[in-house]
Design an enzyme around this catalytic site. Structure first.
Site, PDB file in Angstrom:
ATOM      1  N   HIS A 140       1.898 -28.206 -12.247  1.00  0.00           N
ATOM      2  CA  HIS A 140       1.460 -27.400 -11.004  1.00  0.00           C
ATOM      3  C   HIS A 140       0.815 -27.963 -10.012  1.00  0.00           C
ATOM      4  O   HIS A 140       0.012 -28.923 -10.413  1.00  0.00           O
ATOM      5  CB  HIS A 140       0.628 -26.104 -11.705  1.00  0.00           C
ATOM      6  CG  HIS A 140       0.336 -25.149 -10.988  1.00  0.00           C
ATOM      7  ND1 HIS A 140      -0.617 -24.911 -10.083  1.00  0.00           N
ATOM      8  CD2 HIS A 140       0.783 -23.793 -10.836  1.00  0.00           C
ATOM      9  CE1 HIS A 140      -0.658 -23.984  -9.332  1.00  0.00           C
ATOM     10  NE2 HIS A 140       0.142 -23.203  -9.935  1.00  0.00           N
ATOM     11  N   LYS A 192      -4.218 -18.897 -14.583  1.00  0.00           N
ATOM     12  CA  LYS A 192      -5.113 -20.011 -14.388  1.00  0.00           C
ATOM     13  C   LYS A 192      -6.508 -19.710 -14.981  1.00  0.00           C
ATOM     14  O   LYS A 192      -6.424 -19.389 -16.022  1.00  0.00           O
ATOM     15  CB  LYS A 192      -5.353 -19.940 -12.407  1.00  0.00           C
ATOM     16  CG  LYS A 192      -4.000 -19.738 -11.850  1.00  0.00           C
ATOM     17  CD  LYS A 192      -4.221 -20.077 -10.235  1.00  0.00           C
ATOM     18  CE  LYS A 192      -2.983 -19.678  -9.641  1.00  0.00           C
ATOM     19  NZ  LYS A 192      -2.819 -20.181  -8.384  1.00  0.00           N
ATOM     20  N   GLU A 208      -1.986 -27.246  -8.699  1.00  0.00           N
ATOM     21  CA  GLU A 208      -3.239 -27.314  -8.818  1.00  0.00           C
ATOM     22  C   GLU A 208      -3.559 -28.531  -9.661  1.00  0.00           C
ATOM     23  O   GLU A 208      -4.817 -29.178  -9.676  1.00  0.00           O
ATOM     24  CB  GLU A 208      -3.984 -26.001  -9.387  1.00  0.00           C
ATOM     25  CG  GLU A 208      -4.090 -25.028  -8.186  1.00  0.00           C
ATOM     26  CD  GLU A 208      -3.737 -23.674  -8.498  1.00  0.00           C
ATOM     27  OE1 GLU A 208      -4.039 -23.234  -9.672  1.00  0.00           O
ATOM     28  OE2 GLU A 208      -3.454 -22.735  -7.607  1.00  0.00           O
ATOM     29  N   GLY A 252      -1.917 -19.071  -3.247  1.00  0.00           N
ATOM     30  CA  GLY A 252      -3.384 -18.567  -3.211  1.00  0.00           C
ATOM     31  C   GLY A 252      -3.825 -18.403  -1.693  1.00  0.00           C
ATOM     32  O   GLY A 252      -5.214 -17.854  -1.655  1.00  0.00           O
ATOM     33  N   SER A 268       2.081 -16.904  -3.339  1.00  0.00           N
ATOM     34  CA  SER A 268       1.784 -15.705  -2.523  1.00  0.00           C
ATOM     35  C   SER A 268       2.508 -14.569  -2.772  1.00  0.00           C
ATOM     36  O   SER A 268       2.966 -13.591  -1.998  1.00  0.00           O
ATOM     37  CB  SER A 268       0.871 -15.821  -1.362  1.00  0.00           C
ATOM     38  OG  SER A 268      -0.008 -16.555  -1.152  1.00  0.00           O
ATOM     39  N   ASN A 307       0.901 -16.515 -14.049  1.00  0.00           N
ATOM     40  CA  ASN A 307      -0.141 -17.714 -14.323  1.00  0.00           C
ATOM     41  C   ASN A 307      -1.589 -17.237 -14.097  1.00  0.00           C
ATOM     42  O   ASN A 307      -2.047 -17.144 -13.185  1.00  0.00           O
ATOM     43  CB  ASN A 307       0.380 -18.883 -13.317  1.00  0.00           C
ATOM     44  CG  ASN A 307      -0.800 -19.920 -13.180  1.00  0.00           C
ATOM     45  OD1 ASN A 307      -1.604 -20.296 -14.128  1.00  0.00           O
ATOM     46  ND2 ASN A 307      -0.524 -20.785 -12.443  1.00  0.00           N
ATOM     47  N   GLU A 328       7.009 -24.055  -5.268  1.00  0.00           N
ATOM     48  CA  GLU A 328       5.839 -23.597  -4.867  1.00  0.00           C
ATOM     49  C   GLU A 328       5.267 -24.639  -3.746  1.00  0.00           C
ATOM     50  O   GLU A 328       4.518 -25.521  -4.144  1.00  0.00           O
ATOM     51  CB  GLU A 328       4.780 -23.534  -6.210  1.00  0.00           C
ATOM     52  CG  GLU A 328       5.381 -22.741  -7.373  1.00  0.00           C
ATOM     53  CD  GLU A 328       4.172 -22.364  -7.977  1.00  0.00           C
ATOM     54  OE1 GLU A 328       3.837 -21.031  -8.323  1.00  0.00           O
ATOM     55  OE2 GLU A 328       3.459 -23.231  -8.807  1.00  0.00           O
TER      56      GLU A 328
HETATM   57  C1  PEP Z   1       0.622 -20.156  -8.874  1.00  0.00           C
HETATM   58  O1  PEP Z   1      -0.382 -20.237  -9.300  1.00  0.00           O
HETATM   59  O2  PEP Z   1       1.535 -20.471  -9.279  1.00  0.00           O
HETATM   60  C2  PEP Z   1       0.728 -19.223  -7.462  1.00  0.00           C
HETATM   61  C3  PEP Z   1       1.864 -19.056  -6.866  1.00  0.00           C
HETATM   62  O3  PEP Z   1      -0.284 -18.589  -7.178  1.00  0.00           O
HETATM   63  P1  PEP Z   1      -0.312 -17.286  -6.174  1.00  0.00           P
HETATM   64  O4  PEP Z   1       0.729 -16.429  -6.375  1.00  0.00           O
HETATM   65  O5  PEP Z   1      -1.695 -16.817  -6.285  1.00  0.00           O
HETATM   66  O6  PEP Z   1       0.269 -17.787  -4.776  1.00  0.00           O
END
Ligand code: PEP
Length: 262
Positions: free
Chosen positions: A99, A13, A101, A177, A217, A11, A171
């Site tokens: 997601h 983003k 976000e 992040g 992460s 992803n 998630e």
């Molecule tokens: C994500 O954007 O779904 C995500 C898991 O980001 P990160 O790996 O940076 O935590």
């Protein structure tokens, strides 16, 4: 080889530009050229979908093209939105919905997320459906209730026959992040609970086949341990998907974990 083929999504983003995104896509494609046993999808920003599609096609890559979001209506007066036919026109196979976000920053609710997931599946598209609790919800011990609500509402009226096209991404918001990864044991426990819920909502067969991937992460050095867990079928990768070598290492770890599972 595991009964469930691992899935890894990158992803991107709201990162990259046409030049850096193209370099990243080429690097991923080249790094994974000979790899099988894993489904890999990259999710660039909307404006670069066609550019990235051309790179994947030119190189005959099995890496798939994904979109980070969609609107459920087919066309009309929805300024700024992007429809399912538009995504199909651009060669998109998988679309992220729900997601964190989108939920936390943009304010999307379970009901809208359900409309998007249903519309995509009914149109023959693949969905990566994201759920996850916030830090406050986890500290209050509410993670199971929160994830169950997101799964039940988000998958409402989606029949078992369409579940083949859906990947669930667990998630935890506090891990996205932040550099704070869930322990493999905590992630496994939530994946197990989600799979049990899917068995209750549908049946044991759907539950045993649905892929549940972890996001939050995931890095090149912690991916293998996470993906080795019995109910973790790959990952949704944010930050580390912007680094070619790291993403390639993570996808290879998922393929390896899949080969080692019964
Ligand atoms: C994500 O954007 O779904 C995500 C898991 O980001 P990160 O790996 O940076 O935590």
């Amino acid at each position: 080889m595991a009964t469930r083929k691992p899935f890894v999504g990158g992803n991107w983003k709201m990162n990259t530009n046409r030049s850096t995104g193209s370099d990243l896509a080429r690097g991923v494609v080249d790094g994974l050229m000979t790899l099988d046993g894993v489904d890999t999808c990259i999710f660039p920003p909307f404006p670069y979908l066609l550019t990235i599609r051309a790179i994947l096609r030119d190189r005959g890559s099995a890496v798939r093209l994904g979109a980070q979001d969609v609107f459920h209506q087919p066309d009309g007066a929805f300024t700024g939105e992007v429809s399912i036919p538009m995504l199909k026109d651009c060669g998109v196979q998988h679309t992220l919905v729900g997601h964190s976000e989108r939920r936390q920053v943009i304010g999307e609710k379970d009901e809208l997320i359900n409309k998007k997931a249903r519309a995509l599946l009914e149109a023959g598209c693949d969905v990566v459906f994201c759920v996850g609790e916030t830090l406050e919800e986890r500290q209050a011990g509410h993670q199971e209730i929160v994830n169950a609500r997101q799964v039940r509402t988000g998958l409402a009226e989606i029949p078992a026959s369409l579940m083949e096209r859906l990947v669930i991404a667990y998630e935890p918001v506090w891990a996205i992040g932040t550099g704070k990864t869930a322990t493999p044991q905590d992630a496994q426990e939530m994946h197990r609970q989600i799979r049990e819920l899917i068995a209750r909502m549908y049946n044991a067969d759907v539950a045993s086949r649905v892929r549940i991937i972890y996001g939050g992460s995931v890095k090149a050095d912690n991916a293998a341990e996470l993906f080795a867990q019995p109910d973790i079928d790959g990952g949704l990768i944010g930050g580390a998907s912007l680094k070619t070598a790291d993403f390639v290492t993570i996808v290879k770890a998922a393929a390896e974990a899949g080969r080692a599972k019964p």
